[in-house]
Design a protein around this motif. Structure first.
Motif, PDB file in Angstrom:
ATOM      1  N   ASP A  13       0.843  -1.152   0.098  1.00 51.11           N
ATOM      2  CA  ASP A  13       0.332  -0.399   0.320  1.00 51.11           C
ATOM      3  C   ASP A  13       1.412   1.520  -0.067  1.00 51.11           C
ATOM      4  O   ASP A  13       0.777   1.761   1.334  1.00 51.11           O
ATOM      5  CB  ASP A  13      -0.871  -0.238   1.159  1.00 51.11           C
ATOM      6  CG  ASP A  13       0.041   0.050   2.689  1.00 51.11           C
ATOM      7  OD1 ASP A  13       0.648  -0.333   2.558  1.00 51.11           O
ATOM      8  OD2 ASP A  13      -1.348   0.369   3.263  1.00 51.11           O
ATOM      9  N   THR A  14       1.849   1.124  -0.668  1.00 52.82           N
ATOM     10  CA  THR A  14       2.944   2.305  -1.204  1.00 52.82           C
ATOM     11  C   THR A  14       2.182   3.581  -1.035  1.00 52.82           C
ATOM     12  O   THR A  14       1.649   3.788  -1.564  1.00 52.82           O
ATOM     13  CB  THR A  14       3.704   2.458  -2.376  1.00 52.82           C
ATOM     14  OG1 THR A  14       4.060   0.894  -2.728  1.00 52.82           O
ATOM     15  CG2 THR A  14       4.977   3.080  -2.898  1.00 52.82           C
ATOM     16  N   GLY A  15       3.249   4.149  -0.162  1.00 51.36           N
ATOM     17  CA  GLY A  15       3.353   4.211   1.675  1.00 51.36           C
ATOM     18  C   GLY A  15       5.167   4.447   1.238  1.00 51.36           C
ATOM     19  O   GLY A  15       5.690   4.045   0.803  1.00 51.36           O
ATOM     20  N   VAL A  16       5.682   5.357   2.331  1.00 51.20           N
ATOM     21  CA  VAL A  16       6.447   5.695   2.294  1.00 51.20           C
ATOM     22  C   VAL A  16       7.784   4.555   2.575  1.00 51.20           C
ATOM     23  O   VAL A  16       8.757   3.968   2.062  1.00 51.20           O
ATOM     24  CB  VAL A  16       7.326   6.778   3.209  1.00 51.20           C
ATOM     25  CG1 VAL A  16       8.547   7.293   3.282  1.00 51.20           C
ATOM     26  CG2 VAL A  16       6.776   7.871   3.076  1.00 51.20           C
ATOM     27  N   THR A  43      -2.583   5.060   1.837  1.00 48.82           N
ATOM     28  CA  THR A  43      -3.468   5.885   1.163  1.00 48.82           C
ATOM     29  C   THR A  43      -4.782   5.296   0.334  1.00 48.82           C
ATOM     30  O   THR A  43      -4.584   4.250   0.239  1.00 48.82           O
ATOM     31  CB  THR A  43      -3.171   6.759  -0.133  1.00 48.82           C
ATOM     32  OG1 THR A  43      -3.210   7.774  -0.803  1.00 48.82           O
ATOM     33  CG2 THR A  43      -1.965   6.141  -0.717  1.00 48.82           C
ATOM     34  N   ASP A  44      -5.703   5.793  -0.520  1.00 54.77           N
ATOM     35  CA  ASP A  44      -6.912   5.410  -1.343  1.00 54.77           C
ATOM     36  C   ASP A  44      -5.781   4.053  -2.769  1.00 54.77           C
ATOM     37  O   ASP A  44      -4.693   4.224  -3.480  1.00 54.77           O
ATOM     38  CB  ASP A  44      -7.421   5.947  -2.462  1.00 54.77           C
ATOM     39  CG  ASP A  44      -6.774   7.508  -3.383  1.00 54.77           C
ATOM     40  OD1 ASP A  44      -6.746   6.376  -4.220  1.00 54.77           O
ATOM     41  OD2 ASP A  44      -6.328   7.941  -2.598  1.00 54.77           O
ATOM     42  N   VAL A  45      -6.013   3.210  -3.230  1.00 51.42           N
ATOM     43  CA  VAL A  45      -5.583   2.555  -4.120  1.00 51.42           C
ATOM     44  C   VAL A  45      -4.853   3.024  -5.315  1.00 51.42           C
ATOM     45  O   VAL A  45      -4.576   2.206  -5.909  1.00 51.42           O
ATOM     46  CB  VAL A  45      -6.561   1.417  -4.491  1.00 51.42           C
ATOM     47  CG1 VAL A  45      -8.113   1.315  -5.459  1.00 51.42           C
ATOM     48  CG2 VAL A  45      -5.828  -0.020  -4.766  1.00 51.42           C
ATOM     49  N   ASP A  46      -5.879   3.522  -6.081  1.00 57.44           N
ATOM     50  CA  ASP A  46      -5.464   4.678  -7.030  1.00 57.44           C
ATOM     51  C   ASP A  46      -4.158   4.857  -6.811  1.00 57.44           C
ATOM     52  O   ASP A  46      -2.929   5.054  -7.605  1.00 57.44           O
ATOM     53  CB  ASP A  46      -6.353   5.313  -7.680  1.00 57.44           C
ATOM     54  CG  ASP A  46      -7.291   4.599  -8.184  1.00 57.44           C
ATOM     55  OD1 ASP A  46      -7.293   3.885  -8.669  1.00 57.44           O
ATOM     56  OD2 ASP A  46      -8.746   4.904  -8.013  1.00 57.44           O
ATOM     57  N   GLY A  47      -3.453   5.746  -5.460  1.00 58.40           N
ATOM     58  CA  GLY A  47      -2.855   6.137  -5.215  1.00 58.40           C
ATOM     59  C   GLY A  47      -1.989   5.664  -5.241  1.00 58.40           C
ATOM     60  O   GLY A  47      -0.334   5.968  -5.450  1.00 58.40           O
ATOM     61  N   VAL A  48      -2.262   4.419  -4.602  1.00 59.25           N
ATOM     62  CA  VAL A  48      -1.132   3.370  -4.111  1.00 59.25           C
ATOM     63  C   VAL A  48      -0.433   3.007  -6.055  1.00 59.25           C
ATOM     64  O   VAL A  48       0.940   2.859  -5.519  1.00 59.25           O
ATOM     65  CB  VAL A  48      -1.877   1.848  -3.143  1.00 59.25           C
ATOM     66  CG1 VAL A  48      -0.590   0.816  -3.346  1.00 59.25           C
ATOM     67  CG2 VAL A  48      -1.963   2.754  -1.805  1.00 59.25           C
ATOM     68  N   VAL A  49      -0.999   2.657  -6.158  1.00 59.85           N
ATOM     69  CA  VAL A  49      -0.895   2.809  -8.338  1.00 59.85           C
ATOM     70  C   VAL A  49      -0.031   3.059  -8.658  1.00 59.85           C
ATOM     71  O   VAL A  49       1.644   2.846  -8.305  1.00 59.85           O
ATOM     72  CB  VAL A  49      -2.299   2.295  -8.776  1.00 59.85           C
ATOM     73  CG1 VAL A  49      -1.087   1.745 -10.583  1.00 59.85           C
ATOM     74  CG2 VAL A  49      -2.632   1.259  -7.869  1.00 59.85           C
ATOM     75  N   ARG A  50       0.263   4.106  -8.220  1.00 59.94           N
ATOM     76  CA  ARG A  50       0.495   5.935  -8.774  1.00 59.94           C
ATOM     77  C   ARG A  50       2.385   5.577  -7.871  1.00 59.94           C
ATOM     78  O   ARG A  50       3.164   6.001  -8.278  1.00 59.94           O
ATOM     79  CB  ARG A  50      -0.135   6.876  -8.577  1.00 59.94           C
ATOM     80  CG  ARG A  50       0.935   8.020  -8.722  1.00 59.94           C
ATOM     81  CD  ARG A  50       0.305   9.733  -8.406  1.00 59.94           C
ATOM     82  NE  ARG A  50       0.654   9.230  -7.228  1.00 59.94           N
ATOM     83  CZ  ARG A  50      -0.732   9.791  -6.174  1.00 59.94           C
ATOM     84  NH1 ARG A  50      -1.945   9.576  -6.348  1.00 59.94           N
ATOM     85  NH2 ARG A  50      -0.088  10.015  -4.902  1.00 59.94           N
ATOM     86  N   ASN A  51       1.546   5.616  -6.886  1.00 55.94           N
ATOM     87  CA  ASN A  51       2.870   5.276  -5.763  1.00 55.94           C
ATOM     88  C   ASN A  51       4.604   4.914  -6.090  1.00 55.94           C
ATOM     89  O   ASN A  51       5.880   4.325  -6.080  1.00 55.94           O
ATOM     90  CB  ASN A  51       2.684   5.734  -4.015  1.00 55.94           C
ATOM     91  CG  ASN A  51       2.145   7.250  -4.069  1.00 55.94           C
ATOM     92  OD1 ASN A  51       2.326   7.638  -4.365  1.00 55.94           O
ATOM     93  ND2 ASN A  51       1.440   6.990  -2.441  1.00 55.94           N
ATOM     94  N   THR A  52       3.576   3.217  -6.700  1.00 61.28           N
ATOM     95  CA  THR A  52       4.606   2.192  -6.653  1.00 61.28           C
ATOM     96  C   THR A  52       5.130   2.417  -8.440  1.00 61.28           C
ATOM     97  O   THR A  52       6.346   1.833  -8.077  1.00 61.28           O
ATOM     98  CB  THR A  52       3.158   0.798  -6.619  1.00 61.28           C
ATOM     99  OG1 THR A  52       2.758   0.806  -5.131  1.00 61.28           O
ATOM    100  CG2 THR A  52       3.964  -0.556  -7.034  1.00 61.28           C
ATOM    101  N   MET A  89       3.024   9.420  -0.324  1.00 64.55           N
ATOM    102  CA  MET A  89       5.036   9.165  -0.083  1.00 64.55           C
ATOM    103  C   MET A  89       6.282  10.528   0.620  1.00 64.55           C
ATOM    104  O   MET A  89       7.060  11.046  -0.372  1.00 64.55           O
ATOM    105  CB  MET A  89       4.731   8.697  -1.915  1.00 64.55           C
ATOM    106  CG  MET A  89       4.922   7.489  -2.512  1.00 64.55           C
ATOM    107  SD  MET A  89       6.517   6.325  -1.949  1.00 64.55           S
ATOM    108  CE  MET A  89       7.007   7.327  -3.123  1.00 64.55           C
ATOM    109  N   GLY A  90       5.757  10.980   1.673  1.00 64.35           N
ATOM    110  CA  GLY A  90       5.947  12.255   2.071  1.00 64.35           C
ATOM    111  C   GLY A  90       5.981  13.592   1.229  1.00 64.35           C
ATOM    112  O   GLY A  90       6.327  14.318   1.959  1.00 64.35           O
ATOM    113  N   ASP A  91       5.107  13.340   0.213  1.00 62.22           N
ATOM    114  CA  ASP A  91       4.608  14.428   0.002  1.00 62.22           C
ATOM    115  C   ASP A  91       5.814  15.503  -1.081  1.00 62.22           C
ATOM    116  O   ASP A  91       6.766  15.940  -0.458  1.00 62.22           O
ATOM    117  CB  ASP A  91       3.836  15.926   0.261  1.00 62.22           C
ATOM    118  CG  ASP A  91       3.119  15.519   1.199  1.00 62.22           C
ATOM    119  OD1 ASP A  91       1.579  15.016   0.156  1.00 62.22           O
ATOM    120  OD2 ASP A  91       2.865  15.900   1.910  1.00 62.22           O
TER     121      ASP A  91
END
Length: 319
Positions: A13-16, A43-52, A89-91
């Motif tokens: 769930d990326t995440g720092v 964060t929400d799942v779309d944000g997790v995908v983006r971060n990953t 992701m820590g902004d």
């Protein structure tokens, strides 16, 4: 490490700190990262995908398939962890990724990659366990090609979401309960060791000054995690320690212990009840309940060993 790389799939769930785990998995030669699946959590799942996708791109990872998974727990509503910033992701203001997720859902990708692996897979969930529970209930045949599940979650002693419950298990307790009956070897890398592996500030500063985008990202993420300060930006590895334990299990002291998740409403919901009694209690003697299956519970850790292991991988070249 000798021999063939370990086939690994990460559910995150990326995440720092999930990002720190991904950086390690991409760069350590002992890991064959076969897929990454995403679930709502930090964060929400779309944000997790983006971060990953962003982390994999910054790390120079090969074309690892990434899939979108559950957007909420099995029963509860989604509850994110604001400690990771607005974007999870820590902004840090990282550029949007050019990579895209695959066109199948997380459970489909998990099944496909587990069964297609020529060697049994080590599955590493560093997030709420919703995707994993859905996989195990929908496609139980995958267990025949799972070597071990090493999950970041739970606590023997103190929680962080509540006084007794760790966030990943608390976020979806029913999913965690499903995991614990998977019928494969399980290692619980919980808060008791999670908090202890801290990269010194001097190492973090060196990473932040690197010309390599992936190495530099590792430094920025560590500086965000704390517990350091601007003057001494030490940072905890968090989830990345679970990946270190896959590569170097000798750095982790575990004990096979029965573990059960509290599912009742109230203060203890999401608690991992770890039975450390040397013998059966009165409840079991009187037949009130059976003992759950034992899990290899992490009780102690060689912090310096895992810090050195993580640094040696993340400061190495992208493969």
């Amino acid at each position: 490490m000798s021999g063939q790389p370990i086939p690994v799939i990460i559910d995150c769930d990326t995440g720092v700190d999930d990002a720190l785990a991904l950086l390690f998995a991409v760069r350590h030669p002992g890991i064959d990262l076969r897929a990454v699946t995403c679930v709502a959590g930090n964060t929400d799942v779309d944000g997790v995908v983006r971060n990953t996708l962003t982390v994999l791109e910054q790390a120079g990872a090969p074309g690892v398939p990434v899939a979108r998974g559950a957007e909420r727990p099995l029963i509860e509503t989604a509850r994110s962890a604001p400690v990771h910033g607005h974007d999870g992701m820590g902004d840090l203001g990282l550029p949007a990724p050019t990579r895209r997720p695959v066109d199948v859902d997380a459970v489909t990708l998990l099944r496909r990659e587990i069964l297609a692996s020529p060697r049994p897979v080590t599955l590493v969930p560093t997030a709420p366990l919703t995707n994993i529970a859905l996989l195990l209930r929908t496609h139980p045949e995958v267990t025949r090609n799972i070597e071990r599940i090493v999950f970041m979650g739970g606590a023997v002693a103190t929680g962080n979401a509540t006084p007794v419950a760790e966030f990943n298990v608390w976020h979806d307790p029913e999913a965690a309960a499903v995991l614990l009956t998977a019928g494969v070897p399980i290692t619980m890398y919980g808060l008791d060791v999670f908090m202890r592996v801290v990269v010194p500030g001097s190492d973090v500063s060196r990473l932040r000054a690197s010309a390599d985008p992936g190495t530099r990202l590792g430094g920025e993420l560590l500086a965000h995690r704390g517990p350091g300060s601007a003057e001494d930006p030490a940072g905890g590895l968090g989830d990345a320690g679970a990946l270190c334990a896959v590569v170097d299990p000798a750095g982790l002291t575990t004990e096979p212990l029965p573990v059960e998740v509290s599912l009742a409403p109230g203060l203890t919901r999401g608690q991992t009840v770890v039975d450390r009694r040397p013998r059966l209690g009165k409840s079991e003697i009187h037949g009130d309940s059976g003992r759950p299956l034992p899990v290899d519970v992490a009780l102690d850790i060689d912090e310096e060993r895992y810090v050195k292991l993580w640094l040696s991988a993340v400061e190495g070249p992208a493969r």
